[in-house]
Design a protein around this motif. Sequence first.
Motif, PDB file in Angstrom:
ATOM      1  N   ARG A   1       0.818  -1.214   0.000  1.00 35.56           N
ATOM      2  CA  ARG A   1       0.000   0.000   0.000  1.00 35.56           C
ATOM      3  C   ARG A   1       0.854   1.268   0.000  1.00 35.56           C
ATOM      4  O   ARG A   1       0.345   2.360   0.273  1.00 35.56           O
ATOM      5  CB  ARG A   1      -0.912   0.010   1.235  1.00 35.56           C
ATOM      6  N   ALA A   2       2.126   1.135  -0.328  1.00 36.82           N
ATOM      7  CA  ALA A   2       3.015   2.304  -0.348  1.00 36.82           C
ATOM      8  C   ALA A   2       2.553   3.331  -1.375  1.00 36.82           C
ATOM      9  O   ALA A   2       2.020   2.981  -2.438  1.00 36.82           O
ATOM     10  CB  ALA A   2       4.440   1.864  -0.648  1.00 36.82           C
ATOM     11  N   LEU A   3       2.760   4.608  -1.069  1.00 39.29           N
ATOM     12  CA  LEU A   3       2.399   5.695  -1.969  1.00 39.29           C
ATOM     13  C   LEU A   3       3.560   5.971  -2.927  1.00 39.29           C
ATOM     14  O   LEU A   3       4.701   6.082  -2.501  1.00 39.29           O
ATOM     15  CB  LEU A   3       2.091   6.966  -1.183  1.00 39.29           C
ATOM     16  N   GLY A   4       3.249   6.104  -4.201  1.00 35.29           N
ATOM     17  CA  GLY A   4       4.271   6.511  -5.153  1.00 35.29           C
ATOM     18  C   GLY A   4       4.560   7.999  -5.030  1.00 35.29           C
ATOM     19  O   GLY A   4       3.823   8.753  -4.375  1.00 35.29           O
ATOM     20  N   GLU A   5       5.629   8.432  -5.681  1.00 35.71           N
ATOM     21  CA  GLU A   5       6.034   9.838  -5.574  1.00 35.71           C
ATOM     22  C   GLU A   5       4.965  10.779  -6.110  1.00 35.71           C
ATOM     23  O   GLU A   5       4.644  11.799  -5.493  1.00 35.71           O
ATOM     24  CB  GLU A   5       7.349  10.044  -6.324  1.00 35.71           C
ATOM     25  N   GLU A   6       4.395  10.455  -7.270  1.00 38.38           N
ATOM     26  CA  GLU A   6       3.383  11.341  -7.855  1.00 38.38           C
ATOM     27  C   GLU A   6       2.099  11.339  -7.033  1.00 38.38           C
ATOM     28  O   GLU A   6       1.445  12.381  -6.877  1.00 38.38           O
ATOM     29  CB  GLU A   6       3.100  10.921  -9.299  1.00 38.38           C
ATOM     30  N   THR A   7       1.727  10.184  -6.509  1.00 36.25           N
ATOM     31  CA  THR A   7       0.539  10.114  -5.668  1.00 36.25           C
ATOM     32  C   THR A   7       0.730  10.932  -4.396  1.00 36.25           C
ATOM     33  O   THR A   7      -0.155  11.688  -3.977  1.00 36.25           O
ATOM     34  CB  THR A   7       0.236   8.648  -5.308  1.00 36.25           C
TER      35      THR A   7
END
Length: 253
Positions: A18-24
């Motif tokens: 569930r890690a957030l990406g950089e753009e998200t």
Amino acid sequence: MKRVDYDGPIHRDYHASRALGEETSRAWLELFDTILPARRPLSGLDLGSGTGRFSPLLAEAFGPVTGVEPADAMRAVATRESAHPLVRYVAGSATAIPAAGGEFDYGLLFLVWHHVADKDAAAREIARVLRPGGTLLVRAQFSDRMPDIWWLRHFPGGLELDARMYRPLAAEIETFEAAGFAARPDLRMVRDPSTQTRAQRLARLRHRSMSVFQHMSEEQIAAGFASLQREVDADPGAAEPTAEATVLVLTRS
């Protein structure tokens, strides 16, 4: 619906899947920045902080954050994987927040509210720890405004099951207003700028860290993954479709 046990197996892969990406991350912080007061630092509450997906981001952008998480296993992962000098992770819940009255300038509940059993008591407790004029950001879904989640369509009855986890928007607004939040809240929409392929999403979903899987039978899950795999096999590099997410913005009276 049954309670999701975040001290159980779900916590093992939650942080990675569930890690957030950089753009998200950037998209969410830009939205929060348009809503929160311009002064810095702000004192923040990340309620239901889980493995600390948002706490370090909030601290870096706005100031010190207290992450309150009831599941010991999730909190242990957050302490290990999401440490930040301006973040402290503490045990607590939506109905028992270990903080003084008026301690926080803002609070964030990110896909947490549907897990709260006693919403009336929780809304009053959140109002207690926010200062007058403080902001509450509730990233949630509402049964009368459900998004069309592409991968969930593959699971038999998945969209209907997901909707049963939530209440209508009007019911949530009424709960918060009764607890001391101002009338006429703001509803914001944000489109998650996913850069994943459908194949990458499928790989993450196989960890089954989305709470909706806890309410499905093994037959439903097997059928859904088989259907998803067929779609991915047909076009392995296809980009993942995005959907709009809703954020209810409330002000403490």
